[in-house]
Design a protein around this motif. Structure first.
Motif, PDB file in Angstrom:
ATOM      1  N   ASP A  28      -8.350   1.759   0.343  1.00  0.00           N
ATOM      2  CA  ASP A  28      -7.764   2.923  -0.489  1.00  0.00           C
ATOM      3  C   ASP A  28      -8.756   3.534  -1.569  1.00  0.00           C
ATOM      4  O   ASP A  28      -9.120   2.501  -2.432  1.00  0.00           O
ATOM      5  N   TYR A  45      -6.500  -2.945   1.697  1.00  0.00           N
ATOM      6  CA  TYR A  45      -6.212  -2.493   0.280  1.00  0.00           C
ATOM      7  C   TYR A  45      -7.503  -1.801  -0.407  1.00  0.00           C
ATOM      8  O   TYR A  45      -7.666  -0.918  -0.998  1.00  0.00           O
ATOM      9  N   ARG A  68      -0.011   4.003  -2.580  1.00  0.00           N
ATOM     10  CA  ARG A  68      -0.254   5.540  -2.468  1.00  0.00           C
ATOM     11  C   ARG A  68       0.835   6.285  -3.075  1.00  0.00           C
ATOM     12  O   ARG A  68       0.316   7.425  -3.521  1.00  0.00           O
ATOM     13  N   ALA A  88       0.025   6.563  -6.722  1.00  0.00           N
ATOM     14  CA  ALA A  88      -1.375   7.162  -6.950  1.00  0.00           C
ATOM     15  C   ALA A  88      -1.409   8.820  -6.743  1.00  0.00           C
ATOM     16  O   ALA A  88      -2.277   9.265  -7.567  1.00  0.00           O
ATOM     17  N   ALA A  89      -0.670   9.106  -6.062  1.00  0.00           N
ATOM     18  CA  ALA A  89      -0.608  10.624  -5.540  1.00  0.00           C
ATOM     19  C   ALA A  89      -0.609  11.565  -6.800  1.00  0.00           C
ATOM     20  O   ALA A  89      -1.344  12.566  -6.805  1.00  0.00           O
ATOM     21  N   LEU A 135       0.826  -1.210  -0.037  1.00  0.00           N
ATOM     22  CA  LEU A 135      -0.011  -0.040  -0.133  1.00  0.00           C
ATOM     23  C   LEU A 135       0.968   1.513  -0.016  1.00  0.00           C
ATOM     24  O   LEU A 135       0.298   2.023  -0.444  1.00  0.00           O
ATOM     25  N   ARG A 136       1.990   1.036   0.637  1.00  0.00           N
ATOM     26  CA  ARG A 136       2.690   2.471   0.682  1.00  0.00           C
ATOM     27  C   ARG A 136       3.222   2.877  -0.683  1.00  0.00           C
ATOM     28  O   ARG A 136       3.140   3.911  -1.190  1.00  0.00           O
TER      29      ARG A 136
END
Length: 210
Positions: free
Chosen positions: A172, A169, A144, A147-148, A140-141
């Motif tokens: 998110d 997951y 993310r 995705a940012a 997930l890190r």
């Protein structure tokens, strides 16, 4: 099926079993078990000699939207679509695979592992990508962080995810759906553990349902 249709299907399903099926004889009982567990879609990987026959049998089942996974070449795209694949999933981003899917009118979810690959997917006009191998890349890190800068992109993380990580997951907002093989492993299939496949599938679907 269009890319928008596939995104809607994945958004409704939230979880997609990723299947490596050793034998065509397993396709019917497997499709029955997944459907009984509440699965709406499934990905049949092109990793076994019987993959096309399995895909054809599962696509004819009617209870699932079935796609082809581990598609590496344009020629495999043609074979997958001929076998009844409603969508195509690839472990990486390949322009030839994407172009062939466009030519045949089948949606494609290419794999990405870097921002550069994600930019190539965006340039190709794609709105959904597979983060692969998700857990090995940082889970997930990493998702993310990728995705940012790309707020419109949706992700289908796959690779190393199991039932214990599913809820995190799905929480998110960038995650459209999660792909995973824990619901129906080759070991389950070899031992005929279809009741267990149904149970694991229902458990996963239950996590997806508020």
């Amino acid at each position: 099926m269009t890319g928008t249709d596939l995104a809607a299907t994945l958004a409704g399903a939230r979880v997609m079993p990723v299947l490596t099926v050793p034998s065509e004889a397993m396709a019917g009982p497997l499709a029955d078990a997944l459907a009984a567990g509440g699965a709406r879609c499934a990905e049949v990987t092109f990793r076994t000699p019987d993959a096309e026959q399995v895909l054809k049998a599962m696509a004819a089942h009617g209870g699932l939207v079935v796609g082809a996974g581990t598609v590496l070449t344009p020629e495999q795209v043609e074979r997958a679509v001929a076998a009844g694949a409603r969508f195509v999933v690839s472990p990486g981003f390949d322009e030839g695979v994407v172009a062939k899917c466009r030519e045949l009118g089948v949606p494609v979810v290419p794999g990405i592992a870097t921002a550069t690959e994600l930019m190539r997917a965006l340039r190709a006009g794609l709105g959904t990508v597979k983060l692969f191998p998700a857990e090995a890349l940082g889970g997930l890190r990493t998702l993310r962080a990728l995705a940012a800068p790309f707020p419109g992109m949706r992700f289908v993380p796959t690779g190393g995810i199991d039932a214990s990580r599913l809820a995190a997951y799905l929480a998110d907002p960038a995650v459209l759906a999660v792909g995973g093989s824990w619901m129906a492993t080759p070991a389950h299939l070899e031992s005929g553990a279809y009741a267990e496949i149904r149970r694991l599938t229902a458990e996963a679907v239950g996590v997806c349902t508020p």
